[in-house]
Design an enzyme around this catalytic site. Structure first.
Site, mmCIF file in Angstrom:
data_model
loop_
_atom_site.group_PDB
_atom_site.id
_atom_site.type_symbol
_atom_site.label_atom_id
_atom_site.label_comp_id
_atom_site.label_asym_id
_atom_site.label_seq_id
_atom_site.Cartn_x
_atom_site.Cartn_y
_atom_site.Cartn_z
ATOM 1 C CE LYS A 64 -1.865 2.234 3.513
ATOM 2 N NZ LYS A 64 -1.831 3.657 3.100
ATOM 3 C CG LEU A 96 -0.486 0.288 6.699
ATOM 4 C CD1 LEU A 96 0.014 -0.262 8.023
ATOM 5 C CD2 LEU A 96 0.314 -0.342 5.554
ATOM 6 C CG ASP A 97 -2.843 4.617 10.715
ATOM 7 O OD1 ASP A 97 -3.953 4.079 10.873
ATOM 8 O OD2 ASP A 97 -2.034 4.805 11.638
ATOM 9 C CE LYS A 98 -5.808 10.072 2.344
ATOM 10 N NZ LYS A 98 -6.938 11.030 2.231
ATOM 11 C CB SER A 100 1.175 3.989 7.509
ATOM 12 O OG SER A 100 1.085 4.723 8.712
#
Length: 348
Positions: A64, A96-98, A100
């Site tokens: 990602k 998964l955080d934006k 990250s």
């Protein structure tokens, strides 16, 4: 629904809460089990059961990029489903955080999601983190032991310093923005966060934005690892065992109340232990927290003791206040009456 590959368990719960799901034409409650032969529909469209060997399931690994949001809601700009563009219906395992980047799994197998994600199943997730200040052994000790965030104490984890500003951390938990919150509590700001491994799968051969299907060997290793894992929490399973489905109404209510009371006591003990642990942690965190001590007194200010004489405070003379056994009326100080007297004496 999740076992059929239609959606994840979380999404299935949302659909049921929105009353968009029917079983044999009836709207079910959360937790209703589907029996062989039952017909399940979502928005009037039947959900077909999948083969027992899960041969139709999809499992992919995706690198990602920063800026992609881990959601299946297509109206969200930059959602992970549109970014991958897979022809089949898939959903991410976890998030998964934006801001990250890194490895995340996507699948059509809702049955495997919670087995991988639950902290009690202890499946590793490895991250490389860059922060804004030089790291120390003290930081490593505190992160390893656990940090109070989101009303709880994080589970013990493994931390290793890689360079002056970079460290590696291996978690089994998945709290919301966990690493960023842990660092923030200790006075650090995360500048870069990258997940490089989940269980036995890493980013080898995957460039940013690329995805690939998991190999048969990788799937076999994952299935072996999650074989003894729970799909639901241990607490939920215990509560379900305490409630007997064939017991009378009154008995069921009593059992439920008794179970609730026991659960409440256990929860209270757990909260007490976490409170004590947090108190001890807070005491040892003084070097990481900002100094909130009050400013020193100015030279012109002074403390004064209560005396019977006039004294100077801030450049002004102030008269003493009447003592506790007197009171003032029209600039005259009167003595309070004695318990057995009815007259007031005037003090000149």
């Amino acid at each position: 629904m999740s076992e059929s590959g239609f959606c994840s368990r979380r999404e299935a719960d949302k659909l049921i809460e929105q009353q968009r799901v029917t079983i044999n034409g009836n709207v079910p409650e959360l937790g209703t089990k589907v029996m062989p032969g039952d017909k399940v529909a979502v928005d009037g469209k039947f959900v077909a059961a999948s083969p027992d060997n899960k041969s139709d399931r999809i499992y992919i690994a995706y690198h990602k990029p920063i800026g992609i949001t881990c959601t299946t809601e297509r109206h969200v700009k930059g959602n992970i489903i549109d970014a991958i563009g897979h022809k089949e219906r898939i959903f991410p395992i976890g998030r998964l955080d934006k801001p990250s980047e890194g490895l995340i799994f996507l699948t059509s197998d809702g049955d495997i999601v919670n087995k991988i994600l639950r902290a009690e199943n202890a499946h590793d997730k490895e991250y490389i983190v860059t922060v804004d200040k030089p790291l120390s052994e003290r930081f490593v000790q505190r992160m390893t032991r656990g940090v109070p965030i989101l009303g709880t104490i994080t589970e013990p984890c493994r931390v290793e310093i890689i360079s002056k500003f970079v460290f590696k951390i291996i978690l089994t938990q998945g709290l919301n923005r966990q690493i960023r919150r842990m660092c923030e509590y200790l006075g650090y700001e995360v500048k870069k966060l990258k997940r490089v491994r989940i269980m036995n799968i890493d980013l080898t051969g995957l460039k940013v934005g690329q995805w690939r299907n998991l190999t048969e060997q990788e799937l076999a290793e994952i299935n072996t690892a999650v074989k003894g894992s729970r799909k639901t929490s241990a607490k939920a399973e215990v509560e379900q065992r305490h409630i007997k489905p064939n017991s009378p109404k009154v008995g069921a209510v009593n059992n439920k109340a008794s179970s609730a009371n026991k659960g409440g006591n256990k929860l209270s003990d757990k909260q007490t232990n976490e409170t004590h642990k947090k108190r001890d942690i807070d005491k040892s965190d003084s070097r990481f927290r900002k100094d909130n001590e009050s400013e020193p007194r100015s030279k012109g200010s002074s403390s004064r003791k209560s005396t019977g004489r006039s004294e100077q405070v801030d450049g002004k003379n102030r008269k003493p206040q009447p003592s506790s056994n007197t009171y003032r009326i029209d600039n005259k100080v009167l003595k309070k009456p004695k318990p057995d007297g009815n007259k007031l004496s005037l003090k000149k």
